[in-house]
Scaffold this motif. Structure first.
Motif, short mmCIF file in Angstrom:
data_model
loop_
_atom_site.label_atom_id
_atom_site.label_comp_id
_atom_site.label_asym_id
_atom_site.label_seq_id
_atom_site.Cartn_x
_atom_site.Cartn_y
_atom_site.Cartn_z
N TRP A 10 0.82 -1.21 0.00
CA TRP A 10 0.00 0.00 0.00
C TRP A 10 0.86 1.27 0.00
O TRP A 10 1.84 1.38 0.74
N TYR A 39 3.03 1.34 -5.96
CA TYR A 39 1.57 1.27 -5.89
C TYR A 39 0.95 2.40 -6.69
O TYR A 39 -0.01 2.20 -7.45
N TYR A 58 -1.36 2.04 -10.16
CA TYR A 58 -2.68 2.68 -10.32
C TYR A 58 -2.72 3.50 -11.62
O TYR A 58 -3.70 3.43 -12.37
N ALA A 116 -6.56 8.09 5.03
CA ALA A 116 -6.94 7.44 3.77
C ALA A 116 -6.60 5.95 3.80
O ALA A 116 -7.36 5.12 3.26
N PHE A 117 -5.50 5.60 4.43
CA PHE A 117 -5.11 4.19 4.53
C PHE A 117 -6.14 3.39 5.33
O PHE A 117 -6.53 2.28 4.94
N GLU A 146 -9.13 2.82 3.28
CA GLU A 146 -8.90 1.73 2.32
C GLU A 146 -9.04 0.38 3.00
O GLU A 146 -9.59 -0.56 2.42
N GLY A 197 -12.56 -0.42 3.39
CA GLY A 197 -13.16 -0.77 2.10
C GLY A 197 -12.69 -2.09 1.55
O GLY A 197 -13.27 -2.61 0.59
N ALA A 198 -11.61 -2.66 2.15
CA ALA A 198 -11.10 -3.93 1.65
C ALA A 198 -12.10 -5.06 1.85
O ALA A 198 -12.01 -6.10 1.19
N PRO A 239 -16.40 0.04 -0.95
CA PRO A 239 -15.41 1.11 -0.89
C PRO A 239 -15.89 2.26 0.00
O PRO A 239 -17.05 2.64 0.00
N GLU A 263 -10.51 5.04 -4.97
CA GLU A 263 -9.12 4.62 -4.99
C GLU A 263 -8.20 5.78 -5.32
O GLU A 263 -7.09 5.91 -4.79
N PHE A 281 -7.04 7.73 -2.25
CA PHE A 281 -5.94 7.09 -1.53
C PHE A 281 -4.62 7.29 -2.26
O PHE A 281 -3.58 7.57 -1.64
N SER A 333 -1.28 9.13 -0.92
CA SER A 333 0.03 8.47 -1.00
C SER A 333 1.03 9.35 -1.73
O SER A 333 2.21 9.45 -1.32
#
Length: 509
Positions: free
Chosen positions: A292, A297, A301, A408-409, A412, A415-416, A420, A424, A427, A431
């Motif tokens: 993540w 990552y 994306y 935000a992490f 996420e 939402g995993a 959600p 995405e 996040f 990051s």
């Protein structure tokens, strides 16, 4: 050849106040009347006053850690229903791994279960977890997980306070710099997420011993820190290039030798008797895919956003995600190149860089290029940036970015489970901001290495307060290397001034 004073000899201590030395704090201070006047009697100047700057900093560190413990309290029972560990930001590996590593069943780390951490961290987990389990067997009414977490929180907090005390010892003339550490929201949210303060405390002791010119003992503690989390061993790299510049290789050799011995001694029992368990840490890090929030990552994306949609079409980051050995090699290569660049910077800079400046750059480069950047790794950078560049403004901007990533992490992670919580892209943006702010801090540190007159710490010290045996004149080859790169701006290299015209009157003042 440039020369540098070897000691701050007979120089009186003149504590630096942030409201006068830091532009950001000076601007904020205008809301309460501005900086203290030059003729004002400073509180620390009053004899017999208990609340000195150092004691205030230690008290603030304790207060931040106490608030952190309260913030984590909703998770201490281990009854994590409806994602309470994420909705209240109280998740901690310390409690989760008490069960995941089977400490609650009395499993001895490495012997009965292959713990995924380096050995000093595993020893620490076992030294606290096994007595808690044994006591819980005789007292079934207690919650073993809660006890385990609280005992760990106490010891990790002691290590955090010890780190603050060491930072104060290294910055006796700039004690208020350490308030950046003491008041940091980073400590508030992540102090007990994992066992990182174990390695931080050991590394801080190592840096202090180096500054006090005990290189062999410094190596012992850096080696022990490297056996808890790998990164303290990276500090030996900056010490090497600085030792080469200052002709102090004997001190570095002593530190390197004792670091290797200390690391080997604590690793040997597990390596010899439980070899497969010892390999677990290395195998896990070798096999882990893109994690993540890393650079990789973000790239993966963007690959998905830019892909044409044709079957089999994939960008370079997605390809690396599917080929982990190649990802490992590229990550290590980029980190190695960054270290080479930092080494050249250390040799070509007009003055020998400070130890903490290079240490921060190396650890930050590792995180930026790594395929894993866990939320608590931010703690590695905090004491180093306080020593390297104690400027409030940029550090606060970085802290805000880290907090944005933190929230935000957790969104996420919530939402995993299927639904959600945030897009995405949000996040990925968080990051990216975290990565960018760390890169900006690196750029600011590099600028102050290249232009040492901008370095706030050098305004209070004649030489590097962390340098220890390094604080001596440069080796002769440094000036030659700078001339080769046409960087020598010393007075000897400047052209002689022209004679004045015959009829010009020269007045010397």
């Amino acid at each position: 050849m440039s020369t540098q004073p070897s000691e701050d000899i007979d120089r009186p201590d003149k504590p630096s106040a942030p409201a006068t030395s830091d532009g950001f704090v000076r601007g904020i201070s205008e809301a309460i009347g501005g900086p203290l006047g030059s003729h004002a009697v400073r509180p620390e100047a009053k004899t017999g006053r208990f609340w000195s700057a150092s004691r205030i900093i230690i008290a603030l560190t304790c207060l931040t850690l106490a608030f952190s413990w309260v913030q984590k309290s909703p998770c201490q029972s281990g009854d994590w229903q409806q994602n309470v560990q994420y909705t209240r930001f109280c998740y901690t590996d310390v409690l989760a791994l008490y069960y995941a590593e089977h400490l609650n069943e009395g499993a001895v780390p490495y012997k009965d279960w292959p713990v995924e951490y380096p050995v000093v961290t595993g020893y620490f987990m076992g030294a606290l977890g096994l007595p808690v389990h044994a006591y819980g067997q005789d007292h079934p009414e207690i919650n073993q997980g809660t006890w385990f977490y609280n005992i760990n929180a106490i010891i990790l907090s002691i290590l955090a306070v010890a780190t603050a005390a060491i930072l104060l010892a290294l910055r006796r003339r700039r004690p208020w710099d350490v308030a950046i550490f003491a008041l940091s929201p980073i400590i508030f949210f992540t102090a007990t997420v994992n066992w990182d303060f174990l390695a931080i405390g050991l590394a801080a002791i190592g840096l202090w011993l180096w500054a006090k010119k005990h290189p062999a003992w410094a190596g012992v503690f850096l080696g022990l820190g490297g056996a808890a989390k790998l990164w303290p061993l990276f500090i030996l790299g900056p010490l090497l290039v600085l030792a080469m510049r200052s002709k102090t290789m004997r001190s570095w050799t002593a530190a390197m030798a004792t670091a290797v011995v200390a690391w080997a001694v604590v690793n040997f029992p597990v390596f010899y008797w439980y070899h497969e368990s010892w390999l677990k840490f290395f195998q896990l890090n070798s096999d882990r895919p893109i994690d993540w929030g890393t650079l990789w990552y973000i790239g993966r994306y963007l690959d998905g956003k830019w892909a044409s949609g044709a079957e089999g079409d994939q960008g370079p980051f997605q390809w690396l995600s599917n080929h982990v050995p190649s990802l490992n090699l590229l990550s290590y290569a980029l980190f190695g190149l960054a270290c080479v660049g930092i080494g050249l910077l250390a040799w070509l800079a007009p003055r020998r860089p400070r130890v903490s400046q290079l240490a921060f750059l190396v650890v930050a480069a590792f995180l930026i290029t790594s395929k894993v950047w866990s939320q608590q790794y931010v703690l590695w950078l905090l004491p180093l940036i306080v020593l390297a560049r104690p400027r409030w403004g940029a550090i606060l901007a970085w802290t805000v970015a880290e907090f944005g990533y933190f929230t935000a992490f957790y969104a996420e992670l919530m939402g995993a489970g299927g639904k959600p919580v945030i897009p995405e892209g949000t996040f990925v943006l968080a990051s990216s901001l975290r990565l960018i702010t760390v890169a900006v801090l690196c750029g600011l540190v590099v600028r102050e290495i290249w232009k040492p007159e901008l370095d706030a710490v050098r305004q209070s010290y004649d030489d590097d307060p962390d340098g220890g045996p390094l604080n001596r004149p440069d080796a002769a080859w440094v000036a030659g290397l700078r001339r080769r790169f046409r960087l020598d701006r010393s007075p000897a290299a400047a052209p002689a001034p022209l004679d004045p015209p015959p009829n010009e009157i020269v007045v010397k003042v």
